[in-house]
Write an enzyme that holds these catalytic residues in place. Structure first.
Site, PDB file in Angstrom:
ATOM      1  N   HIS A  63       1.492   4.352  -2.925  1.00  0.00           N
ATOM      2  CA  HIS A  63       1.502   5.815  -2.792  1.00  0.00           C
ATOM      3  C   HIS A  63       2.731   6.403  -3.489  1.00  0.00           C
ATOM      4  CE1 HIS A  63      -1.983   6.651  -0.409  1.00  0.00           C
ATOM      5  NE2 HIS A  63      -1.594   5.933   0.621  1.00  0.00           N
ATOM      6  N   HIS A  84       0.838  -1.206   0.000  1.00  0.00           N
ATOM      7  CA  HIS A  84       0.000   0.000   0.000  1.00  0.00           C
ATOM      8  C   HIS A  84       0.869   1.251   0.000  1.00  0.00           C
ATOM      9  CE1 HIS A  84      -3.316   2.704   1.395  1.00  0.00           C
ATOM     10  NE2 HIS A  84      -2.309   3.296   2.016  1.00  0.00           N
ATOM     11  N   GLU A  85       1.881   1.280   0.854  1.00  0.00           N
ATOM     12  CA  GLU A  85       2.744   2.461   0.931  1.00  0.00           C
ATOM     13  C   GLU A  85       3.548   2.642  -0.351  1.00  0.00           C
ATOM     14  OE1 GLU A  85       2.220   4.537   3.117  1.00  0.00           O
ATOM     15  OE2 GLU A  85       0.995   3.259   4.406  1.00  0.00           O
ATOM     16  N   GLU A 138      -6.535   6.775  -1.006  1.00  0.00           N
ATOM     17  CA  GLU A 138      -6.402   5.581  -0.176  1.00  0.00           C
ATOM     18  C   GLU A 138      -7.013   4.367  -0.868  1.00  0.00           C
ATOM     19  OE1 GLU A 138      -4.587   5.233   2.426  1.00  0.00           O
ATOM     20  OE2 GLU A 138      -4.071   7.354   2.566  1.00  0.00           O
TER      21      GLU A 138
END
Length: 291
Positions: free
Chosen positions: A134, A130-131, A206
């Site tokens: 980003h 997930h990070e 998100e």
């Protein structure tokens, strides 16, 4: 688009500071704040990454320090076709994580010691994916700049509030009353401006990072299970040094718990339940039913 948003945010910061300077010191104050805001923008672009990491006491590690974590980040970065980011650890019992940086070549991923303790290997892979999503989507620059701006404006508001309270006692004439009103207005408006800056970070980022993270780690349920655990701890604990100015950077809002309702008003995170539901849908579309 994110570069355009960042430029707009920087221009907004200059406008806010110049307006405050003009209200307090007239044309001279406006000119001073123009120079200050220009310097702040340049400084934040080049140094906001280290500022955010230092704010949480994040320590950069090497493969020798934490081989399992470092190797996992390296493997996932390769799958995401990204340069290897800096890997940092935050000494905190609460499980959480964030990514920061001005571009993929100058990115950092930070995790708490708590998240390494609470999550299993697959769930941690989901969070790191997930990070890295980003980073891949270039969300990190606007998130980092917004955090720095919100913090700067909040600091200015505190200074203005202090001046309004203690400066008025020595100045009872009409001009003193006018100055007090200006400082009070600044103390009220500046935190609202900081909140608006944070809200400029779209909540949809998100969802997008969750979806991409599910692709990077190979199983969206890894991330879904991780979010459920992190959300539980966020609602029943409090992360040291966490501030509303940086809450949007974390995978889960560190102010999810009761008594943090004001901070939640400025949250840039969708409901965790909605994120988990979308990840389960993504897994179903891939024919994945178990972790």
């Amino acid at each position: 688009m994110n570069m355009l948003k960042t430029t707009v945010l920087m221009a907004a910061l200059m406008g806010i500071l110049i307006a405050i300077g003009g209200a307090v010191g007239g044309s001279t104050g406006a000119l001073v704040m123009f120079v200050v805001s220009l310097g702040m923008n340049i400084f934040m672009y080049w140094n906001s990454v280290d500022m955010c990491l230092k704010a949480y006491g994040a320590q950069e590690i090497t493969r020798e320090d934490a081989p399992n974590l470092y190797d996992l980040v390296e493997r996932l970065a390769k799958r995401a076709e990204l340069p290897m980011p800096r890997v940092c650890i935050i000494e905190a019992d609460e499980p959480n994580a964030f990514a920061t940086g001005r571009n993929p070549e100058h990115a950092a991923v930070a995790v708490t010691t708590g998240i390494m303790r609470v999550l299993n290997y697959e769930e941690l892979a989901g969070v790191l994916s997930h990070e890295l999503a980003h980073v891949k989507h270039r969300d990190i620059l606007i998130s980092t700049i917004a955090a720095s701006m919100a913090g700067a404006i909040s600091m200015i508001a505190n200074v203005a509030q202090f001046g309004a309270i203690f400066g008025s006692s020595n100045n009872d004439d009409e001009e003193g009353g006018s100055n007090m009103a200006t400082l009070l207005a600044t103390a009220i408006i500046a935190p609202l401006a900081a909140g608006i800056i944070q809200m400029a970070v779209s909540r949809s980022r998100e969802y997008d990072a969750d979806a991409e993270g599910g692709n990077i780690c190979g199983n969206p349920l890894y991330l879904a299970n991780a979010l459920e655990k992190i959300d539980y701890y966020a609602k029943h604990g409090e992360m040291p040094n966490a501030t509303p100015a940086t809450a949007h950077m974390f995978i889960i809002n560190p102010f999810e718990g009761a008594g943090k309702r004001l901070a939640n008003m400025f949250s840039t995170h969708p409901l965790t339940e909605d994120r988990i539901a979308r990840l389960h849908e993504q897994a179903s579309e891939k024919g994945i039913t178990t972790v």
